[in-house]
Design a protein around this motif. Structure first.
Motif, short mmCIF file in Angstrom:
data_model
loop_
_atom_site.label_atom_id
_atom_site.label_comp_id
_atom_site.label_asym_id
_atom_site.label_seq_id
_atom_site.Cartn_x
_atom_site.Cartn_y
_atom_site.Cartn_z
N PRO A 112 9.77 -3.22 29.27
CA PRO A 112 10.39 -3.46 30.86
C PRO A 112 10.99 -4.62 30.76
CG PRO A 112 7.77 -4.35 29.48
CD PRO A 112 9.10 -2.99 28.69
N TYR A 113 11.24 -4.20 32.36
CA TYR A 113 12.21 -5.64 32.66
C TYR A 113 12.49 -5.31 34.25
CZ TYR A 113 15.90 -4.62 29.11
OH TYR A 113 16.16 -4.72 27.54
N ILE A 114 12.29 -6.93 34.60
CA ILE A 114 12.33 -6.92 36.05
C ILE A 114 13.86 -7.75 36.68
CG2 ILE A 114 11.78 -9.05 37.33
CD1 ILE A 114 9.11 -9.89 35.56
N VAL A 115 14.13 -6.86 37.08
CA VAL A 115 15.07 -6.58 38.07
C VAL A 115 15.31 -7.67 39.86
CG1 VAL A 115 17.07 -5.12 39.11
CG2 VAL A 115 15.71 -4.55 37.57
N LEU A 116 16.01 -8.73 39.68
CA LEU A 116 15.96 -9.57 40.91
C LEU A 116 16.90 -8.80 41.52
CD1 LEU A 116 14.59 -12.88 39.37
CD2 LEU A 116 13.62 -11.34 40.71
N LEU A 117 16.73 -8.98 43.12
CA LEU A 117 17.72 -8.60 43.30
C LEU A 117 17.79 -9.54 44.71
CD1 LEU A 117 16.26 -5.34 45.09
CD2 LEU A 117 17.87 -5.53 43.45
N ALA A 171 16.18 -9.57 33.77
CA ALA A 171 15.58 -9.84 32.31
C ALA A 171 14.30 -9.25 31.66
CB ALA A 171 14.84 -11.17 32.63
N PRO A 172 13.79 -9.03 30.87
CA PRO A 172 13.22 -8.24 29.82
C PRO A 172 11.37 -9.37 30.26
CG PRO A 172 14.41 -9.38 28.38
CD PRO A 172 14.90 -9.88 29.98
N ASP A 173 10.58 -8.64 30.62
CA ASP A 173 9.41 -8.69 31.60
C ASP A 173 8.63 -8.68 30.04
OD1 ASP A 173 6.97 -9.45 32.70
OD2 ASP A 173 6.49 -7.37 32.97
N VAL A 174 8.87 -10.47 29.94
CA VAL A 174 7.51 -10.80 28.40
C VAL A 174 6.34 -11.86 29.10
CG1 VAL A 174 9.54 -9.98 26.68
CG2 VAL A 174 9.18 -12.73 28.23
N PRO A 175 5.34 -10.73 28.46
CA PRO A 175 3.70 -12.27 28.58
C PRO A 175 4.70 -14.02 28.15
CG PRO A 175 3.44 -10.55 26.62
CD PRO A 175 4.97 -10.06 26.93
N LEU A 176 3.43 -14.05 28.92
CA LEU A 176 4.13 -15.66 29.01
C LEU A 176 2.37 -16.41 29.28
CD1 LEU A 176 6.69 -17.09 30.82
CD2 LEU A 176 6.87 -16.91 28.90
#
Length: 93
Positions: free
Chosen positions: A2-7, A69-74
């Motif tokens: 999973p990745y998060i893409v910010l536009l 950026a990779p979507d990693v749990p924090l």
């Protein structure tokens, strides 16, 4: 993965001022077999999707994308330091 893409925000003269994040995500993901898992259109503009490393690198090169950026749990630390008092405590030590 999973990745998060910010536009990036649309610039003046780059088309409709308010194209939905879902439409932008679909357009960006056309080259992949993936679709957006979740879209973000509040404080940030973006989406999350399951991508390969190569797909993420390709998206990062797009001029309308700010960050991939990779979507990693924090996990936030729930321990409160001993020296802090509660603000609403009527009698303070």
């Amino acid at each position: 993965t999973p990745y998060i893409v910010l536009l990036k925000a649309p610039t003046e003269g780059s088309g409709p001022a308010r194209v939905s994040v879902g439409v932008r995500a679909t357009s960006l993901l056309q080259a992949t077999s993936e679709r957006a898992v979740r879209t973000y259109d509040g404080a940030i503009q973006g989406f999350s999707a399951h991508l390969t490393g190569a797909e993420a690198a390709t998206l990062a090169q797009d001029p309308t994308v700010a960050v991939v950026a990779p979507d990693v749990p924090l996990q936030l630390n729930q321990a409160i330091p001993w020296h802090l008092d509660r603000i609403d405590q009527r009698v303070r030590p």
